[in-house]
Write an enzyme that holds these catalytic residues in place. Structure first.
Site, PDB file in Angstrom:
ATOM      1  N   SER A 192       0.727  -1.180   0.092  1.00  0.00           N
ATOM      2  CA  SER A 192       0.114  -0.054  -0.036  1.00  0.00           C
ATOM      3  C   SER A 192       0.772   1.215   0.035  1.00  0.00           C
ATOM      4  O   SER A 192       1.754   1.331   0.646  1.00  0.00           O
ATOM      5  CB  SER A 192      -0.892   0.124   1.226  1.00  0.00           C
ATOM      6  OG  SER A 192      -1.769  -0.809   0.920  1.00  0.00           O
TER       7      SER A 192
ATOM      8  N   GLU B 205      -1.347  -2.581  13.930  1.00  0.00           N
ATOM      9  CA  GLU B 205      -2.217  -2.516  12.798  1.00  0.00           C
ATOM     10  C   GLU B 205      -3.525  -2.714  13.021  1.00  0.00           C
ATOM     11  O   GLU B 205      -4.566  -1.914  12.657  1.00  0.00           O
ATOM     12  CB  GLU B 205      -1.531  -3.337  11.627  1.00  0.00           C
ATOM     13  CG  GLU B 205      -2.544  -3.057  10.309  1.00  0.00           C
ATOM     14  CD  GLU B 205      -1.839  -3.828   9.194  1.00  0.00           C
ATOM     15  OE1 GLU B 205      -0.802  -4.822   9.175  1.00  0.00           O
ATOM     16  OE2 GLU B 205      -2.196  -3.719   8.004  1.00  0.00           O
TER      17      GLU B 205
HETATM   18  C1  LIG Z   1      -6.233  -3.276  -0.209  1.00  0.00           C
HETATM   19  C2  LIG Z   1      -5.090  -4.084   0.281  1.00  0.00           C
HETATM   20  C3  LIG Z   1      -3.942  -3.379   0.753  1.00  0.00           C
HETATM   21  C4  LIG Z   1      -2.730  -4.186   1.407  1.00  0.00           C
HETATM   22  N1  LIG Z   1      -1.659  -3.479   1.781  1.00  0.00           N
HETATM   23  C5  LIG Z   1      -0.525  -4.223   2.149  1.00  0.00           C
HETATM   24  C6  LIG Z   1       0.523  -3.647   2.607  1.00  0.00           C
HETATM   25  O1  LIG Z   1       0.726  -2.540   2.539  1.00  0.00           O
HETATM   26  N2  LIG Z   1       1.458  -4.383   2.737  1.00  0.00           N
HETATM   27  C7  LIG Z   1       1.639  -5.814   2.756  1.00  0.00           C
HETATM   28  O2  LIG Z   1       2.492  -6.493   3.114  1.00  0.00           O
HETATM   29  N3  LIG Z   1       0.390  -6.429   2.510  1.00  0.00           N
HETATM   30  C8  LIG Z   1      -0.644  -5.731   2.223  1.00  0.00           C
HETATM   31  N4  LIG Z   1      -2.001  -6.384   1.776  1.00  0.00           N
HETATM   32  C9  LIG Z   1      -1.840  -7.911   1.795  1.00  0.00           C
HETATM   33  C10 LIG Z   1      -2.874  -8.503   2.768  1.00  0.00           C
HETATM   34  O3  LIG Z   1      -2.068  -8.592   3.853  1.00  0.00           O
HETATM   35  C11 LIG Z   1      -3.024 -10.038   2.029  1.00  0.00           C
HETATM   36  O4  LIG Z   1      -3.751  -9.962   1.072  1.00  0.00           O
HETATM   37  C12 LIG Z   1      -3.730 -10.786   3.134  1.00  0.00           C
HETATM   38  O5  LIG Z   1      -2.768 -11.013   4.181  1.00  0.00           O
HETATM   39  C13 LIG Z   1      -4.339 -12.026   2.699  1.00  0.00           C
HETATM   40  O6  LIG Z   1      -3.258 -12.779   1.840  1.00  0.00           O
HETATM   41  P1  LIG Z   1      -3.359 -13.300   0.325  1.00  0.00           P
HETATM   42  O7  LIG Z   1      -4.141 -12.025  -0.495  1.00  0.00           O
HETATM   43  O8  LIG Z   1      -2.254 -14.008  -0.212  1.00  0.00           O
HETATM   44  O9  LIG Z   1      -4.770 -14.259   0.550  1.00  0.00           O
HETATM   45  P2  LIG Z   1      -4.578 -15.898   0.849  1.00  0.00           P
HETATM   46  O10 LIG Z   1      -3.714 -16.044   1.926  1.00  0.00           O
HETATM   47  O11 LIG Z   1      -4.452 -16.338  -0.497  1.00  0.00           O
HETATM   48  O12 LIG Z   1      -6.163 -16.105   1.243  1.00  0.00           O
HETATM   49  C14 LIG Z   1      -7.249 -16.310   0.383  1.00  0.00           C
HETATM   50  C15 LIG Z   1      -8.275 -16.625   1.216  1.00  0.00           C
HETATM   51  O13 LIG Z   1      -8.250 -17.588   2.213  1.00  0.00           O
HETATM   52  C16 LIG Z   1      -8.474 -17.621   3.637  1.00  0.00           C
HETATM   53  N5  LIG Z   1      -7.339 -18.544   4.298  1.00  0.00           N
HETATM   54  C17 LIG Z   1      -6.098 -18.511   4.281  1.00  0.00           C
HETATM   55  N6  LIG Z   1      -5.410 -19.348   5.211  1.00  0.00           N
HETATM   56  C18 LIG Z   1      -6.446 -19.899   5.894  1.00  0.00           C
HETATM   57  C19 LIG Z   1      -6.682 -20.781   6.866  1.00  0.00           C
HETATM   58  N7  LIG Z   1      -5.625 -21.176   7.504  1.00  0.00           N
HETATM   59  N8  LIG Z   1      -7.746 -21.010   7.389  1.00  0.00           N
HETATM   60  C20 LIG Z   1      -9.098 -20.335   6.939  1.00  0.00           C
HETATM   61  N9  LIG Z   1      -8.922 -19.454   5.666  1.00  0.00           N
HETATM   62  C21 LIG Z   1      -7.674 -19.447   5.312  1.00  0.00           C
HETATM   63  C22 LIG Z   1      -8.073 -16.158   3.555  1.00  0.00           C
HETATM   64  O14 LIG Z   1      -8.561 -15.627   4.693  1.00  0.00           O
HETATM   65  C23 LIG Z   1      -8.774 -15.465   2.210  1.00  0.00           C
HETATM   66  O15 LIG Z   1     -10.189 -15.447   2.499  1.00  0.00           O
HETATM   67  C24 LIG Z   1      -2.788  -5.662   1.287  1.00  0.00           C
HETATM   68  C25 LIG Z   1      -4.003  -6.096   0.883  1.00  0.00           C
HETATM   69  C26 LIG Z   1      -5.053  -5.359   0.315  1.00  0.00           C
HETATM   70  C27 LIG Z   1      -6.336  -6.235  -0.326  1.00  0.00           C
END
Ligand SMILES: Cc1cc2nc3c(=O)[nH]c(=O)nc-3n(C[C@H](O)[C@H](O)[C@H](O)COP(=O)(O)OP(=O)(O)OC[C@H]3O[C@@H](n4cnc5c(N)ncnc54)[C@H](O)[C@@H]3O)c2cc1C
Lengths: 402, 354
Positions: free
Chosen positions: A168, A250
C-alpha cells in the site's frame, strides 16, 4: 472512576487544548472529510492543510501519546481523550497518520535502538516521511512466514533480493519496513525486520489497479538492494516477533477505523439518507420496513462495537498494549464498515452504483468507491479468517487441525 | 434442474458452448476497456440473432420459436456465467409486451426484426433510482412525455416499451427521444431516456405493465443464477490451487463449510428461478408470487456468493486484473434492478396477505 483531584488538571488541560486549537486550527478545514484521499493516494495540500499539519507536528499532538523526547505529545490516555473530544467538537481531524503512525512508530518505540528512534520517530510525528509495509509476497499472504525475500549478509550491509506485493502506498513511500529472510533453514526464526529506503538503487514499484479503479498499492521488486546493517530492527531472526507485534498495532488501529462506522454518509446519518431516498410512511419512519429493521440492526451492531472498543480501552489500564483481542475488534470493525457500505448502496438504489460522469452526486459516486474499497478491510492486516484462527488458538486454546 | 425437453437441453448446451468459446469473460473485459457507445459487441449480438435466441419468446407467426421463458432463461443464464454483455434479457420482455399487446400493426412491424436481432428493444419503466416508485409519464393524444431512469440498453435501443400512468406504450425511433448515458459500476449500458411528445403506440393497460415487468424480473434472476454459479465455481477452483501454510486452501474446514453452505443456497436459488420461469410459461395465476420469491432469494444468494468470491480470493480478488470485481459489480446492479430482495419480500408478503 477518576477522582476530583485527577479531574482538576484535566480541566486545565481542556482549557489549554481548546485555546491552542482555536489559535491553530484553520476553520476552513472544519468537518472536512479526508474522503477517499486515504484510499486513493495523497493530494497536494492546500496552504491551510499544510499549516495545520505543521502546527500539529510541532506540538506533537498528531501522535499524542508518544514521548516528547521523540517529538510526540507526551499526553496521558485521559488527556488524549480530552484532546480528541475537543477536536471532534470543532470538527478537526488529525492530519498526521499513515503506516508510520499506526504501526511502525509504536513498534520501533518498543524494539528500536536509541539511534533508530531518534532518526525515525520525530519525522513520523511531523508527517515528514511516508512509510510502507513490505510484508506480503505472491506466495506469502495469510501464510506470511512463508516469505522468500532474502537479505544476504555482506559484512557491513545486506544485499536484498526478492518481491513484495500489495504494498500500500509503495509508489508514494519514502521508506519501507520489511520482513526479510536472513536464514533459509528456519521458517519463523529465519525472518528479520529491516528498514529499506525506497529510493535505493534496485527498488522498483509497479502500481496495481483495484476494483474501485484506484491504484493505491504496488508490486515491489528488489534487486541487489544494499541496506546498511544499522537498519536492522531488533536482532537477526527476531523479525517474526517484531513483525507480529506490528500487526497487532495495525489491527488495533484498523478496528479503531470502525470509528468510520459512525461516520456520516453524504453529511447525514444513514437513517436520514434512507428517508431521503426511500421516503417515509405516515408516521415519518423509513418507508421500507425490511430496510428499516436492517438499519436498526446495523446501528445496534455499531454501538455495541463502539462500547466494546471503549471498554477494552478502559480495561487496558495495565498499558500492556494490544493483545489477541485486537483480532476480535478487527473483525467486528470490518463487519460494521462493510455492512454500512452495503446498506449505503442499497439505500441509494441504482444511484449508489454510479461509476463516473453525469447523473450522480459526488456523495453517490463516493459511496460506490467506498463500497468497493471496503471489501479489502476484511482481507488486509490479516483476513477475518486468519483473525478467527488467532482467536481460536490464542484466546480459546484450540488446536491446529493438521 | 427443471425437467427439460430434448429441444431445451440442446439449446442450453449450445448456449453454454457459445458463451464459453465466443464470449468468455475476457471478451467482456475487452469491451469494458473499449467502452463502446452501445455497451455491447455488435458482432456477438448479430451471432445471437442468427442463432435465433432473440426469438425464443416470440410467436412463430412473427418469426420466433415460441419456446418460452424457461428456454430463454437458460440461455440468459449461460451468458450470465461469462458476463456476456448482451441485450437479450432486455429484448425478450420488450418483445413479449408487443406480442401480448393489442396492436397488430406493431406486432408485424417489430417482432420479426427483434427475433432476428436487427432491432434492440427495451423496457423503460422506472423513473428513479429505486424500482417501484411512482410513474408520472403520461400520454396526451398519441404523444408521450416523461423521463425514465437507468433504462438498460437505453443507449442503443430502437424500440422503447414505456410505462405510462395508464399502461404500456411503444415508442420507436428518435423523434422526441433524448438519451443520456449513465456510467455505472457494471460497465453495461444504462441510460436516462427522456420522452418529449414522442409518438406513442398503445399496447395495453396497467395489467400488461405488471405482466411484462414480472417477465423482465424473472429473466434477470436467470442471469443472476449464471453469475452466482460461475462466481462459486471460480472460487471453488481457486481454493483447490492456492497454497498457503503448505496446503491448498480447500483443506481448511472453515472454508469447506462456507463453500458447502453456498452450494446449498445455490440449489435453492436454481429451484426458485426455474420455478418463476415455468410459472410464466404455464400461465399460472400466482406467477407474481413466484417471481418475487425468485428475485428475493436470487438477490440474497448472489450477494452472498459474489462477496465471498472476493473475500476467499484474498488480495488478488481486490485487483482489477482479476474477474471477481466484475462479478460483484454486475451482481450489485442486478440486485437493485426490478426491485431488490427487500422489495420482493415485501411484495411477497402483500401478495400473501401478511
Ligand atoms: C487493499 C489491500 C492493501 C494491502 N496492503 C498491504 C501492505 O501495505 N503491505 C503488505 O505487506 N500487505 C498488504 N496487503 C496484503 C494482505 O495482507 C494480504 O492480502 C492478506 O494477508 C491475505 O493474503 P492473500 O491475499 O495472499 O490471500 P490468501 O492467503 O491466499 O487467502 C485467500 C483466502 O483464504 C483464506 N485463508 C487463508 N488461510 C486460511 C486458513 N488457514 N484458514 C482459513 N482461511 C484461510 C483467507 O482468509 C482468504 O479469504 C494488502 C491487501 C489489500 C487487499
Amino acid at each position: 472512576m477518576a477522582t476530583a483531584a485527577e479531574l482538576e488538571p484535566l480541566a486545565t488541560f481542556r482549557e489549554q487544548a481548546r485555546e491552542w486549537l482555536m489559535a491553530n486550527f484553520p476553520k476552513s478545514l472544519a468537518h472536512q472529510d479526508a474522503g477517499l484521499s486515504a484510499l486513493e493516494g495523497p493530494h497536494d495540500p492546500t496552504p491551510d492543510e499544510a499549516a495545520w499539519t505543521s502546527a500539529m507536528g510541532e506540538k506533537g499532538w498528531g501522535v499524542p501519546t508518544w514521548p516528547r523526547t521523540y517529538g510526540g505529545g507526551g499526553l496521558s490516555r485521559a488527556e488524549t481523550r480530552v484532546l480528541q473530544d475537543e477536536m471532534a467538537r470543532i470538527g478537526a481531524s488529525n492530519p498526521i497518520g499513515g503506516m508510520g503512525v499506526m504501526m511502525f512508530g509504536p513498534t520501533l518505540l518498543e524494539y528500536g535502538t536509541e539511534e533508530q528512534k531518534q532518526e525515525h520517530i520525530p519525522a513520523i510525528a511531523r508527517n515528514q516521511v511516508r512509510w510502507c509495509q513490505g510484508y506480503s509476497e505472491p506466495g506469502a499472504g495469510s501464510d506470511l512466514a512463508a516469505l522468500q525475500m532474502f537479505a544476504e549478509d555482506k559484512g557491513d550491509h545486506y544485499l536484498v533480493n526478492g518481491q513484495k506485493t500489495w504494498t500500500s502506498g509503495g509508489q508514494w513511500a519514502d521508506k519501507c519496513f520489511a520482513l526479510v529472510r536472513t536464514d533459509k533453514t528456519k521458517k519463523h526464526e529465519g525472518i528479520s525486520f529491516l528498514l529499506i529506503d525506497m529510493d535505493s538503487p534496485g527498488v522498483e514499484v509497479k502500481p496495481i489497479r483495484l476494483i474501485s479503479g484506484a491504484s493505491p498499492f504496488c508490486e515491489t521488486f528488489f534487486s541487489d538492494v544494499k541496506v546498511p546493517k544499522a537498519n536492522l530492527v531488533g536482532r537477526e531472526g527476531e523479525g517474526w516477533t517484531i513483525g507480529k507485534r506490528l500487526l497487532q498495532h495495525e489491527r488495533s488501529s484498523l478496528s479503531g477505523g470502525g470509528g468510520s462506522a459512525g461516520r456520516l454518509l453524504a453529511g447525514k446519518p444513514l437513517s436520514q439518507v434512507a428517508k431521503d431516498y426511500r421516503g417515509t410512511d405516515s408516521e415519518g419512519r423509513v418507508s421500507d420496513a425490511d430496510l428499516r429493521m436492517r438499519l436498526v440492526r446495523h446501528e445496534m451492531d455499531t454501538r455495541a462495537f463502539m462500547l466494546t472498543l471503549r471498554r477494552a480501552a478502559l480495561e487496558a489500564k495495565s498499558n500492556s498494549g494490544p493483545s489477541a483481542a485486537t483480532s476480535i475488534m478487527k473483525n467486528v470493525g470490518a463487519r460494521v464498515t462493510q455492512d454500512r457500505a452495503e446498506l449505503g448502496i442499497e439505500i441509494m438504489g441504482m444511484n449508489g452504483l454510479g461509476w463516473d460522469g453525469e447523473g450522480f452526486t459526488e456523495a453517490e459516486l463516493a459511496q460506490t468507491r467506498t463500497w468497493l474499497w471496503g471489501k479489502a478491510v476484511s482481507i488486509y492486516g490479516g483476513s477475518s479468517e486468519i483473525q478467527n484462527n488467532i482467536v481460536a488458538k490464542r484466546i480459546l486454546g484450540m488446536l491446529d487441525h493438521q | 434442474m427443471a425437467v427439460l425437453t430434448e429441444e431445451q437441453t440442446m439449446l442450453r448446451d449450445m448456449a453454454r458452448e457459445w458463451a464459453d468459446n465466443e464470449s468468455p469473460v475476457t471478451a467482456f473485459r475487452k469491451l469494458r476497456n473499449a467502452a463502446p457507445a452501445e455497451g455491447y459487441d455488435p458482432a456477438a449480438w448479430s451471432e445471437i440473432g442468427q442463432m435465433g435466441w432473440g426469438g425464443i419468446v416470440i410467436p412463430e407467426e412473427h418469426g420466433g420459436s415460441a419456446l418460452g421463458y424457461l428456454s430463454l432463461g437458460m440461455v440468459v443464464e449461460q451468458l450470465g456465467r461469462n458476463l456476456a454483455a448482451s441485450p437479450l434479457a432486455s429484448t425478450g420482455p420488450a418483445a413479449t409486451a408487443i406480442a401480448l399487446g393489442e396492436n397488430d400493426a406493431a406486432k408485424s412491424e417489430w417482432l420479426a426484426r427483434i427475433a432476428s436481432g436487427d432491432v434492440v428493444a427495451t423496457l423503460a419503466v422506472d423513473e428513479g433510482p429505486i424500482h417501484g416508485g411512482p410513474v408520472t409519464t403520461a400520454v396526451v393524444g398519441d404523444r408521450i412525455t416523461g423521463t425514465k431512469a437507468f433504462v438498460a440498453e437505453g443507449d442503443s435501443a430502437t424500440v422503447f416499451i414505456v410505462a405510462a400512468t395508464d399502461g404500456l406504450y411503444l415508442v420507436a425511433g428518435d423523434e422526441g427521444v433524448t438519451r443520456s448515458p449513465r456510467r455505472m459500476a457494471d460497465a453495461r449500458s444504462h441510460a436516462e431516456v427522456r420522452f418529449d411528445d414522442a409518438p406513442a403506440v398503445p399496447l395495453g393497460g396497467p395489467d400488461l405493465t405488471a405482466k411484462v415487468v414480472d417477465r423482465a424480473t424473472a429473466l434477470i434472476t436467470a442471469e443472476m443464477l449464471g453469475l452466482a454459479e460461475q462466481a462459486f465455481a471460480t472460487t471453488n477452483d481457486y481454493l483447490k490451487t492456492r497454497v498457503q501454510f503448505g496446503q491448498p486452501l480447500s483443506t481448511f474446514q472453515a472454508l469447506q463449510h462456507r463453500m458447502a453452505r453456498m452450494l446449498t443456497e445455490l440449489e435453492l436459488m436454481r429451484s426458485v428461478v426455474e420455478g418463476a420461469l415455468e410459472a410464466i410459461d404455464s400461465g399460472r395465476s400466482d406467477t407474481d408470487q413466484a417471481v418475487s420469491l425468485a428475485k428475493a432469494v436470487a438477490g440474497d444468494t448472489l450477494k452472498l456468493v459474489s462477496r465471498e468470491m472476493i473475500q476467499l480470493h484474498g488480495g488478488i480478488g481486490m485487483t482489477d486484473e482479476h474477474d471477481a470485481g466484475f462479478y460483484m459489480k454486475r451482481a450489485a446492479v442486478l440486485e437493485a434492478m426490478w426491485g431488490n430482495a427487500a422489495f420482493h419480500r415485501e411484495r411477497f408478503a402483500r401478495l400473501n396477505g401478511y
